[in-house]
Design a protein around this motif. Structure first.
Motif, mmCIF file in Angstrom:
data_model
loop_
_atom_site.group_PDB
_atom_site.id
_atom_site.type_symbol
_atom_site.label_atom_id
_atom_site.label_comp_id
_atom_site.label_asym_id
_atom_site.label_seq_id
_atom_site.Cartn_x
_atom_site.Cartn_y
_atom_site.Cartn_z
ATOM 1 N N GLU A 88 75.294 57.060 -15.321
ATOM 2 C CA GLU A 88 76.592 57.462 -15.877
ATOM 3 C C GLU A 88 76.524 58.916 -16.290
ATOM 4 O O GLU A 88 75.473 59.418 -16.652
ATOM 5 N N GLY A 89 77.672 59.570 -16.271
ATOM 6 C CA GLY A 89 77.753 60.958 -16.692
ATOM 7 C C GLY A 89 78.026 61.877 -15.522
ATOM 8 O O GLY A 89 78.276 61.442 -14.401
ATOM 9 N N THR A 146 69.066 60.025 -29.338
ATOM 10 C CA THR A 146 68.813 59.393 -28.050
ATOM 11 C C THR A 146 68.796 57.898 -28.314
ATOM 12 O O THR A 146 68.182 57.441 -29.274
ATOM 13 N N TYR A 147 69.476 57.145 -27.452
ATOM 14 C CA TYR A 147 69.610 55.699 -27.653
ATOM 15 C C TYR A 147 68.962 54.940 -26.507
ATOM 16 O O TYR A 147 69.157 55.266 -25.341
ATOM 17 N N ARG A 150 71.185 50.755 -27.034
ATOM 18 C CA ARG A 150 72.040 50.847 -28.223
ATOM 19 C C ARG A 150 71.276 51.024 -29.536
ATOM 20 O O ARG A 150 71.829 50.875 -30.613
ATOM 21 N N PRO A 164 68.995 50.953 -20.403
ATOM 22 C CA PRO A 164 69.730 52.219 -20.408
ATOM 23 C C PRO A 164 69.271 53.147 -21.526
ATOM 24 O O PRO A 164 69.108 52.734 -22.662
ATOM 25 N N ARG A 166 70.636 56.437 -23.352
ATOM 26 C CA ARG A 166 71.891 57.181 -23.475
ATOM 27 C C ARG A 166 71.666 58.474 -24.248
ATOM 28 O O ARG A 166 71.142 58.466 -25.356
ATOM 29 N N LYS A 169 77.012 61.464 -23.055
ATOM 30 C CA LYS A 169 77.760 60.687 -22.072
ATOM 31 C C LYS A 169 76.908 60.302 -20.868
ATOM 32 O O LYS A 169 77.382 59.642 -19.960
ATOM 33 N N THR A 170 75.650 60.705 -20.867
ATOM 34 C CA THR A 170 74.752 60.455 -19.745
ATOM 35 C C THR A 170 73.901 59.227 -20.016
ATOM 36 O O THR A 170 73.345 59.075 -21.091
ATOM 37 N N VAL A 171 73.802 58.346 -19.013
ATOM 38 C CA VAL A 171 72.961 57.151 -19.107
ATOM 39 C C VAL A 171 71.922 57.230 -17.987
ATOM 40 O O VAL A 171 72.257 57.440 -16.824
ATOM 41 N N GLU A 173 68.269 55.339 -16.318
ATOM 42 C CA GLU A 173 67.493 54.101 -16.247
ATOM 43 C C GLU A 173 66.253 54.305 -15.386
ATOM 44 O O GLU A 173 66.266 55.085 -14.455
#
Length: 176
Positions: A88-89, A146-147, A150, A164, A166, A169-171, A173
């Motif tokens: 994502e991102g 940094t997550y 979650r 993930p 995060r 806005k960038t994910v 893996e």
């Protein structure tokens, strides 16, 4: 009020109005066209391969193990991740092969993965292998954190396959 004072006030109001219009046009222009992006180190590297595919020098711990003749962790464990994928991102689809090197993440131009994200710090996080071949993510004191799944990272943490990570806005893996 004198005619001169009234004229000066009108001209001042007109100047402020034009200043507002110019600033508004600049903001709209930057939103439409974005910021200017230059190839980082293009003149320095010449026609070499992109940064995300290059392998930087090994960290001092790995160099020392190689010099001591210790057991090499060159063999991948079964089920170990082989690539880092941005899911994502703005960099969705970017893939970095995991070859035992440290991967730096952030807005700085010398990062392995350069994040064009307002919520990322210049040196936001790093991902590196430990001695057992497991990959570790570490927040480098970023403002927004940094997550991992979650959970905000406060210490270096092992990364499960497919979990993930995060950053703004960038994910990202780890995948096989």
């Amino acid at each position: 009020m004198s005619e001169l004072t009234l004229t000066v006030m009108r001209l001042g109001f007109l100047a402020v109005l034009w200043l507002f219009v110019i600033v508004a046009v600049q903001v709209i222009r930057s939103d439409l066209f974005g910021t200017r992006v230059t190839q980082r180190g293009a003149a320095r590297r010449g026609a070499q391969e992109p940064r995300a595919q290059r392998q930087p020098a090994a960290p001092p711990q790995q160099q020392q193990r190689r010099q001591e003749g210790g057991r090499g962790n060159n063999r991948q464990r079964r089920g170990a991740p082989t690539k880092l994928v941005v899911s994502e991102g703005s960099l969705t689809g970017t893939t970095v092969a995991l070859q035992g090197q440290t991967i730096s993440l952030g807005r700085a131009h010398d990062s392995t993965i350069v994040l064009d994200d307002d919520y990322a710090s210049s040196r936001h996080a790093r991902i590196y292998p430990d001695r057992d071949g497991q990959w570790i993510v570490e927040d480098l004191g970023s403002t927004n954190g940094t997550y991992l799944d979650r959970t905000r990272l406060t210490t270096p943490t092992p990364i499960p396959l497919g979990a993930p990570i995060r950053i703004g806005k960038t994910v990202i893996e780890l995948r096989k």
